[in-house]
Scaffold this motif. Structure first.
Motif, mmCIF file in Angstrom:
data_model
loop_
_atom_site.group_PDB
_atom_site.id
_atom_site.type_symbol
_atom_site.label_atom_id
_atom_site.label_comp_id
_atom_site.label_asym_id
_atom_site.label_seq_id
_atom_site.Cartn_x
_atom_site.Cartn_y
_atom_site.Cartn_z
ATOM 1 N N UNK A 154 -8.463 3.813 -5.419
ATOM 2 C CA UNK A 154 -7.405 4.231 -4.503
ATOM 3 C C UNK A 154 -7.443 5.745 -4.248
ATOM 4 N N UNK A 155 -7.265 6.105 -2.977
ATOM 5 C CA UNK A 155 -7.166 7.509 -2.578
ATOM 6 C C UNK A 155 -5.974 7.671 -1.645
ATOM 7 N N UNK A 156 -5.371 8.851 -1.669
ATOM 8 C CA UNK A 156 -4.243 9.157 -0.783
ATOM 9 C C UNK A 156 -4.453 10.532 -0.176
ATOM 10 N N UNK A 175 0.809 -1.215 0.000
ATOM 11 C CA UNK A 175 0.000 0.000 0.000
ATOM 12 C C UNK A 175 0.843 1.266 0.000
ATOM 13 N N UNK A 176 1.765 1.393 0.956
ATOM 14 C CA UNK A 176 2.658 2.555 0.906
ATOM 15 C C UNK A 176 3.479 2.625 -0.382
ATOM 16 N N UNK A 177 3.976 1.490 -0.843
ATOM 17 C CA UNK A 177 4.834 1.478 -2.033
ATOM 18 C C UNK A 177 4.139 2.077 -3.249
ATOM 19 N N UNK A 229 -8.032 1.298 4.870
ATOM 20 C CA UNK A 229 -6.946 2.220 4.569
ATOM 21 C C UNK A 229 -5.786 1.976 5.529
ATOM 22 N N UNK A 230 -4.621 2.425 5.093
ATOM 23 C CA UNK A 230 -3.399 2.329 5.876
ATOM 24 C C UNK A 230 -2.977 3.719 6.315
ATOM 25 N N UNK A 231 -2.327 3.790 7.464
ATOM 26 C CA UNK A 231 -1.710 5.021 7.927
ATOM 27 C C UNK A 231 -0.204 4.806 7.985
ATOM 28 N N UNK A 258 5.739 12.604 22.719
ATOM 29 C CA UNK A 258 6.952 13.315 22.358
ATOM 30 C C UNK A 258 7.307 13.332 20.890
ATOM 31 N N UNK A 259 6.489 12.716 20.026
ATOM 32 C CA UNK A 259 6.791 12.752 18.601
ATOM 33 C C UNK A 259 6.485 14.148 18.053
ATOM 34 N N UNK A 260 7.342 14.605 17.163
ATOM 35 C CA UNK A 260 7.191 15.939 16.572
ATOM 36 C C UNK A 260 5.847 16.052 15.852
ATOM 37 N N UNK A 261 5.045 17.059 16.173
ATOM 38 C CA UNK A 261 3.756 17.227 15.493
ATOM 39 C C UNK A 261 3.881 17.419 13.987
ATOM 40 N N UNK A 262 5.069 17.819 13.514
ATOM 41 C CA UNK A 262 5.300 18.030 12.085
ATOM 42 C C UNK A 262 5.738 16.750 11.368
ATOM 43 N N UNK A 263 5.754 15.622 12.064
ATOM 44 C CA UNK A 263 6.113 14.347 11.443
ATOM 45 C C UNK A 263 5.163 14.051 10.283
ATOM 46 N N UNK A 264 5.702 13.742 9.088
ATOM 47 C CA UNK A 264 4.824 13.447 7.943
ATOM 48 C C UNK A 264 3.958 12.213 8.174
ATOM 49 N N UNK A 265 2.745 12.259 7.650
ATOM 50 C CA UNK A 265 1.797 11.146 7.730
ATOM 51 C C UNK A 265 1.081 11.030 6.388
ATOM 52 N N UNK A 266 0.824 9.803 5.958
ATOM 53 C CA UNK A 266 0.037 9.567 4.747
ATOM 54 C C UNK A 266 -1.024 8.515 5.027
ATOM 55 N N UNK A 267 -2.153 8.649 4.378
ATOM 56 C CA UNK A 267 -3.225 7.658 4.414
ATOM 57 C C UNK A 267 -3.420 7.128 3.005
ATOM 58 N N UNK A 268 -3.496 5.813 2.869
ATOM 59 C CA UNK A 268 -3.721 5.196 1.565
ATOM 60 C C UNK A 268 -4.949 4.297 1.678
#
Length: 253
Positions: A206-208, A123-125, A229-231, A188-198
């Motif tokens: 498919x949607x992203x 999915x991420x790939x 969906x995946x996160x 403690x994880x940075x709020x600016x950490x990238x995230x994607x949903x697939x």
């Protein structure tokens, strides 16, 4: 031992061309195919109705019970039928294939496990996101976003995941997205950490959606991401922005 055999088959993320050669052969040869919803319409559409039994489940206890599925597999095998238990992704990755395997063994039923391309990686790939990358992540953790509802407390240690420094892939966790993104930030994880949903990776539908831990809930709602969906959480999720225009498997929008 039973006269028939049960094949626990993963269908991959949903594109029929990503079925393994063995999975394709077993689908053609099976007497009966017990399938979930997740193999995808293109794969399920190629199976004759006379061989199909829809035993799909949904969240909140809807659909077919796992006990019925277990008993049905044993019943069919004892009738001498060769049965394919078809699941989305890989049957042993958050697919309850392990439970079915043990149940079959306990009831003297011959079975074979047929591995597949797991959607947790595929999915991420297909969305242009490698789950590991030399510059961004040296580890990856797969987490279920839909635990056994009978558990008194979650077995997922979001604090430890926040400190891991690797990629986090959450399966079946779209509805709980606000809870675990907040838990990661609190840990403690940075709020600016990238995230994607697939959503529905490799399907025509498919949607992203992309964002950060702080913005991904709004991005989910804006794009209309729904299960399945995946996160994907971590720096690797930021690679999509650089490659999306060149992805040949990107659905038309």
């Amino acid at each position: 031992m039973s006269e028939g055999t049960v094949y626990l088959v993963g269908s991959g993320p949903g594109d029929p061309e990503l079925l393994t050669v063995k999975a394709r052969r077993l689908l053609d040869e099976a007497d009966v195919i017990l399938h979930d919803k997740l193999p995808g319409p293109d794969i399920l559409g190629e199976i004759p109705d006379s061989k199909r039994e829809d035993v799909g489940k949904r969240a909140h206890g809807e659909g077919t019970s796992q006990q019925y599925i277990n008993d049905r597999l044993v019943e069919l095998a004892q009738e001498g039928k060769n049965v394919v238990r078809l699941k989305g992704g890989d049957s042993m990755v958050f697919g309850r294939g392990g439970e079915e395997m043990l149940y079959l063994a306990d009831h003297g039923v011959d079975f074979e496990v047929v591995p597949a391309v797991t959607s947790a990686v595929a999915g991420p790939e297909v969305a242009g996101i490698p789950v590991t990358h030399r510059d961004h992540a040296s580890s990856v953790t797969f987490v279920t976003g839909h635990e056994d509802p009978t558990k008194e407390e979650s077995a997922v240690d979001w604090g430890a995941l926040a400190a891991s420094g690797g990629t986090i892939v959450v399966l079946m966790g779209v509805t709980r997205l606000p809870e675990y993104t907040e838990a990661l930030v609190t840990a403690g994880m940075d709020p600016e950490t990238p995230v994607a949903l697939v959503e529905r990776a490799t399907w025509d539908a498919q949607k992203v959606a992309t964002g950060t831990l702080e913005t991904i809930v709004d991005a989910r709602d804006a794009v209309g991401i729904e299960p399945p969906a995946l996160t994907i959480i971590g720096d690797v999720a930021g690679t999509r922005e650089r490659v999306a225009d060149f992805l040949q498997n990107e659905p038309d929008t």
